[in-house]
Design a protein around this motif. Sequence first.
Motif, PDB file in Angstrom:
ATOM      1  N   LEU A 101       0.826  -1.210   0.000  1.00  0.00           N
ATOM      2  CA  LEU A 101       0.000   0.000   0.000  1.00  0.00           C
ATOM      3  C   LEU A 101       0.861   1.260   0.000  1.00  0.00           C
ATOM      4  O   LEU A 101       0.549   2.241  -0.682  1.00  0.00           O
ATOM      5  CB  LEU A 101      -0.943  -0.012   1.205  1.00  0.00           C
ATOM      6  CG  LEU A 101      -2.066  -1.037   1.152  1.00  0.00           C
ATOM      7  CD1 LEU A 101      -2.867  -1.019   2.446  1.00  0.00           C
ATOM      8  CD2 LEU A 101      -2.981  -0.786  -0.043  1.00  0.00           C
TER       9      LEU A 101
ATOM     10  N   THR B  25       3.844   1.492  -1.255  1.00  0.00           N
ATOM     11  CA  THR B  25       4.426   1.559  -2.604  1.00  0.00           C
ATOM     12  C   THR B  25       3.423   2.160  -3.581  1.00  0.00           C
ATOM     13  O   THR B  25       3.781   3.009  -4.401  1.00  0.00           O
ATOM     14  CB  THR B  25       4.856   0.146  -3.068  1.00  0.00           C
ATOM     15  OG1 THR B  25       5.744  -0.404  -2.096  1.00  0.00           O
ATOM     16  CG2 THR B  25       5.542   0.187  -4.414  1.00  0.00           C
ATOM     17  N   ILE B  26       2.164   1.748  -3.482  1.00  0.00           N
ATOM     18  CA  ILE B  26       1.122   2.310  -4.347  1.00  0.00           C
ATOM     19  C   ILE B  26       0.966   3.800  -4.052  1.00  0.00           C
ATOM     20  O   ILE B  26       0.842   4.614  -4.970  1.00  0.00           O
ATOM     21  CB  ILE B  26      -0.207   1.547  -4.153  1.00  0.00           C
ATOM     22  CG1 ILE B  26      -0.080   0.131  -4.731  1.00  0.00           C
ATOM     23  CG2 ILE B  26      -1.362   2.288  -4.818  1.00  0.00           C
ATOM     24  CD1 ILE B  26      -1.230  -0.785  -4.385  1.00  0.00           C
TER      25      ILE B  26
ATOM     26  N   HIS C 178       3.936   3.959  -7.353  1.00  0.00           N
ATOM     27  CA  HIS C 178       4.382   2.739  -8.040  1.00  0.00           C
ATOM     28  C   HIS C 178       3.255   1.700  -7.974  1.00  0.00           C
ATOM     29  O   HIS C 178       3.361   0.691  -7.277  1.00  0.00           O
ATOM     30  CB  HIS C 178       5.655   2.197  -7.398  1.00  0.00           C
ATOM     31  CG  HIS C 178       6.761   3.195  -7.356  1.00  0.00           C
ATOM     32  ND1 HIS C 178       7.497   3.529  -8.473  1.00  0.00           N
ATOM     33  CD2 HIS C 178       7.235   3.958  -6.335  1.00  0.00           C
ATOM     34  CE1 HIS C 178       8.390   4.446  -8.141  1.00  0.00           C
ATOM     35  NE2 HIS C 178       8.253   4.728  -6.849  1.00  0.00           N
ATOM     36  N   VAL C 179       2.191   1.988  -8.717  1.00  0.00           N
ATOM     37  CA  VAL C 179       0.986   1.171  -8.638  1.00  0.00           C
ATOM     38  C   VAL C 179       1.245  -0.258  -9.092  1.00  0.00           C
ATOM     39  O   VAL C 179       0.834  -1.214  -8.422  1.00  0.00           O
ATOM     40  CB  VAL C 179      -0.162   1.814  -9.461  1.00  0.00           C
ATOM     41  CG1 VAL C 179      -1.395   0.935  -9.467  1.00  0.00           C
ATOM     42  CG2 VAL C 179      -0.483   3.199  -8.920  1.00  0.00           C
TER      43      VAL C 179
ATOM     44  N   GLY D 139       3.282  -2.152  -6.502  1.00  0.00           N
ATOM     45  CA  GLY D 139       2.439  -2.423  -5.331  1.00  0.00           C
ATOM     46  C   GLY D 139       1.448  -3.549  -5.587  1.00  0.00           C
ATOM     47  O   GLY D 139       1.255  -4.414  -4.745  1.00  0.00           O
ATOM     48  N   MET D 140       0.847  -3.554  -6.770  1.00  0.00           N
ATOM     49  CA  MET D 140      -0.099  -4.620  -7.118  1.00  0.00           C
ATOM     50  C   MET D 140       0.612  -5.963  -7.238  1.00  0.00           C
ATOM     51  O   MET D 140       0.083  -6.992  -6.825  1.00  0.00           O
ATOM     52  CB  MET D 140      -0.844  -4.282  -8.415  1.00  0.00           C
ATOM     53  CG  MET D 140      -1.762  -3.065  -8.297  1.00  0.00           C
ATOM     54  SD  MET D 140      -2.984  -3.210  -6.986  1.00  0.00           S
ATOM     55  CE  MET D 140      -4.033  -4.463  -7.650  1.00  0.00           C
TER      56      MET D 140
END
Length: 172
Positions: free
Chosen positions: A85, A87-88, A92-93, A96-97
Amino acid sequence: MPPILRKLLLWPLHLIAGLAGWLLALVIVFEEWGWEPLQRVLARIGRWPGLRWIEGAVRSLPPWGAVLVFALPSLMLLPIKLLALWTIGQGHVLLGMLIIVAAKLVGTAVLARLFTLTQPALLQLRWFAWLYGHWTRIKAVLLARVRASWPWRVGRVLKRQWRQRWQAWRAR
């Protein structure tokens, strides 16, 4: 209250309940898809000499020890999910995903293997046996509903066609 008015007032609740049921069914289908194959992979890894001893120790745990060991991976994955979370949140989506997906796969694999190892001890606890019995009945009903649905049937046909094409291509 007139029946038409009652239906008018209750339709949002029925809609929410239906959507929640389908969402839960999708989660169950994901778990079912991943549970057995991932558990088999960890079972193969568990045959390695050092890990064989650990699996034996986990199998021999008393019921409350099994509860603690079974809950441990969920607690250990929490910091990883928080990292994802963060990271998102840093923009950096995709990364993170990917972290979330990797954590879900690893968590499912570890929980599946631990459940296989600790299930006899866990079922000795009356409350766990009761919950497990109810869960398996609910899961069976939801899976039957999903498997009877149009998207599931279409997916099965597509999967069968893809497998036939793959086998024909490999045979050439």
